[in-house]
Design a protein around this motif. Sequence first.
Motif, PDB file in Angstrom:
ATOM      1  N   ARG A 149     -31.509 -34.537  23.611  1.00 17.90           N
ATOM      2  CA  ARG A 149     -30.497 -33.854  22.822  1.00 17.90           C
ATOM      3  C   ARG A 149     -30.779 -32.523  22.507  1.00 17.90           C
ATOM      4  O   ARG A 149     -31.381 -32.244  21.446  1.00 17.90           O
ATOM      5  N   ASP A 194     -30.538 -40.930  16.299  1.00 13.10           N
ATOM      6  CA  ASP A 194     -28.971 -41.037  16.345  1.00 13.10           C
ATOM      7  C   ASP A 194     -28.606 -40.007  15.121  1.00 13.10           C
ATOM      8  O   ASP A 194     -27.681 -39.316  15.195  1.00 13.10           O
ATOM      9  N   ARG A 203     -35.192 -38.890  21.925  1.00 13.06           N
ATOM     10  CA  ARG A 203     -34.772 -39.989  21.254  1.00 13.06           C
ATOM     11  C   ARG A 203     -35.269 -41.119  21.823  1.00 13.06           C
ATOM     12  O   ARG A 203     -34.365 -41.236  22.916  1.00 13.06           O
ATOM     13  N   GLU A 253     -18.816 -50.499  21.744  1.00 11.98           N
ATOM     14  CA  GLU A 253     -20.177 -49.864  21.788  1.00 11.98           C
ATOM     15  C   GLU A 253     -21.245 -50.452  22.432  1.00 11.98           C
ATOM     16  O   GLU A 253     -22.423 -49.996  23.083  1.00 11.98           O
ATOM     17  N   ILE A 292     -23.053 -36.101  22.396  1.00 16.31           N
ATOM     18  CA  ILE A 292     -23.559 -37.060  21.496  1.00 16.31           C
ATOM     19  C   ILE A 292     -22.552 -37.622  20.452  1.00 16.31           C
ATOM     20  O   ILE A 292     -22.792 -38.484  19.783  1.00 16.31           O
ATOM     21  N   ARG A 335     -27.514 -48.394  28.739  1.00 14.66           N
ATOM     22  CA  ARG A 335     -28.680 -47.587  28.386  1.00 14.66           C
ATOM     23  C   ARG A 335     -29.853 -48.594  28.664  1.00 14.66           C
ATOM     24  O   ARG A 335     -30.927 -48.325  29.284  1.00 14.66           O
ATOM     25  N   ILE A 373     -21.890 -48.837  25.911  1.00 13.68           N
ATOM     26  CA  ILE A 373     -23.020 -47.817  26.180  1.00 13.68           C
ATOM     27  C   ILE A 373     -24.537 -48.374  26.028  1.00 13.68           C
ATOM     28  O   ILE A 373     -25.297 -47.954  26.768  1.00 13.68           O
ATOM     29  N   LEU A 374     -24.661 -49.390  24.981  1.00 18.69           N
ATOM     30  CA  LEU A 374     -26.048 -49.795  24.659  1.00 18.69           C
ATOM     31  C   LEU A 374     -26.419 -50.545  25.788  1.00 18.69           C
ATOM     32  O   LEU A 374     -27.648 -50.591  26.314  1.00 18.69           O
TER      33      LEU A 374
HETATM   34  C1  COI Z   1     -22.420 -45.856  19.718  1.00 19.54           C
HETATM   35  C2  COI Z   1     -23.639 -45.988  19.104  1.00 19.54           C
HETATM   36  C3  COI Z   1     -24.233 -47.197  20.144  1.00 19.54           C
HETATM   37  C4  COI Z   1     -24.658 -44.832  19.647  1.00 19.54           C
HETATM   38  C5  COI Z   1     -24.669 -43.396  19.019  1.00 19.54           C
HETATM   39  O1  COI Z   1     -23.911 -43.106  17.936  1.00 19.54           O
HETATM   40  C6  COI Z   1     -25.209 -42.367  19.784  1.00 19.54           C
HETATM   41  O2  COI Z   1     -25.869 -42.821  20.791  1.00 19.54           O
HETATM   42  O3  COI Z   1     -25.026 -41.460  19.425  1.00 19.54           O
END
Ligand code: COI
Length: 351
Positions: free
Chosen positions: A100, A241, A128, A83, A278, A90, A86-87
């Motif tokens: 979204r 989220d 978001r 995870e 998402i 971003r 992706i963080l």
């Molecule tokens: C995996 C997470 C860091 C993020 C998440 O759930 C999202 O961005 O929808």
Amino acid sequence: MKIAVLPGDGIGPEVTREALRVLDALDLGIEREEALVGGAAYHATGHPLPPATLALAEASDGVLFGAVGDPACDALERHLRPEQAILGLRKALTLFANLRPAKVFAGLESHSALRPEVAGAIDLLIVRELNGDVYFGEKGFRTTASGEREGWDMMSYNESEVRRIAHAGFRAAQGRSKRLCSVDKANVLETSQLWRDVVIEVAREYPDVALEHMYVDNAAMQLVKSPGQFDVVVTGNLFGDILSDLASMCVGSIGLLASASLGARQTAHGTFGLYEPIHGSAPDIAGKGLANPMATILSAAMLLRHSLGLADAADRIEAAVARTLADGVLGRDLGGSAGTTEIGDAVLARL
Ligand SMILES: CC(C)CC(=O)C(=O)O
Ligand SMILES: NC(=O)C1=CN([C@@H]2O[C@H](COP(=O)(O)OP(=O)(O)OC[C@H]3O[C@@H](n4cnc5c(N)ncnc54)[C@H](O)[C@@H]3O)[C@@H](O)[C@H]2O)C=CC1
Ligand SMILES: [Mg+2]
């Protein structure tokens, strides 16, 4: 025009494959390069976001992202977990505005978790914030004076972070029905009080947009009670989220909701961004050909529109997805029996 393709883990590669088939069919002359990300990258290189993957994303005009997350990595130190990729993307790419959209497709009203007449009114956009909040605060484990284990995560927003996402929210509202609902928890959290104060300041620059504020607990309830009241919702990282997963079931399935993560950087073709469904890597159905690829196909359409200046091609994809659903080609997530490839085939046939 060049895109980076980061399929990731679990169903990520399965749904990304279908989106790429759709892009290929349109023959748009888009160059693309694939790289490892998430658990797949960790297993191959020891890091979920290898420098080469980040460099490829930075050098592209847009990124198509599948999903990350691998139960085999859940016990790793946090900075090595999938995870974080992706963080990290971003944050490193300063993609602070996550759009979204959630809209009920014609014919799918009865597949919503809500009553059809309630679901039929859904056409909203969650804006978001994506670079701040508790996801990026300091965090840790400690032992209290009484010897108990305690986990902690710092939630904060500074005013420039709130200001730029507020502008994104107001601009989105100007392009739609000129109504903006800012969701926070200002009755309890200082982070949210600052959020609300700054949103009110920014609102002075948008006299044509009607601003309303709602506490997040009420917003969750209202999204189920009468989702048709919402048009553009602007909110923080954590609340956005959660509310967007909630909104997906109001629409029918998490396999339908696409997203665009945008920042300020402009390329020769549009606004640089990252595009992903998402949902996550869905380990429970990974490798079984059951994942609904529509969220990723719709994310690819958003990529064409926002980052590559190809709005007509984006329209074609969105229309083909709508026709596929109206024709009753539904995955198991929507009570049907179509598999991932079959859904991709059906969209291709309607392009
Ligand atoms: C995996 C997470 C860091 C993020 C998440 O759930 C999202 O961005 O929808
Ligand atoms: N942006 C990302 O890469 C995200 C990654 N994750 C990660 O994904 C992993 C799994 O997380 P979960 O909480 O289970 O969320 P998830 O979104 O992966 O799955 C939740 C439920 O929805 C179903 N689902 C999800 N996408 C679907 C699709 N396209 N078609 C049909 N059904 C679908 C799954 O089978 C599961 O039952 C975790 O490691 C999590 O951290 C979660 C959310 C976002
Ligand atoms: Mg999520």
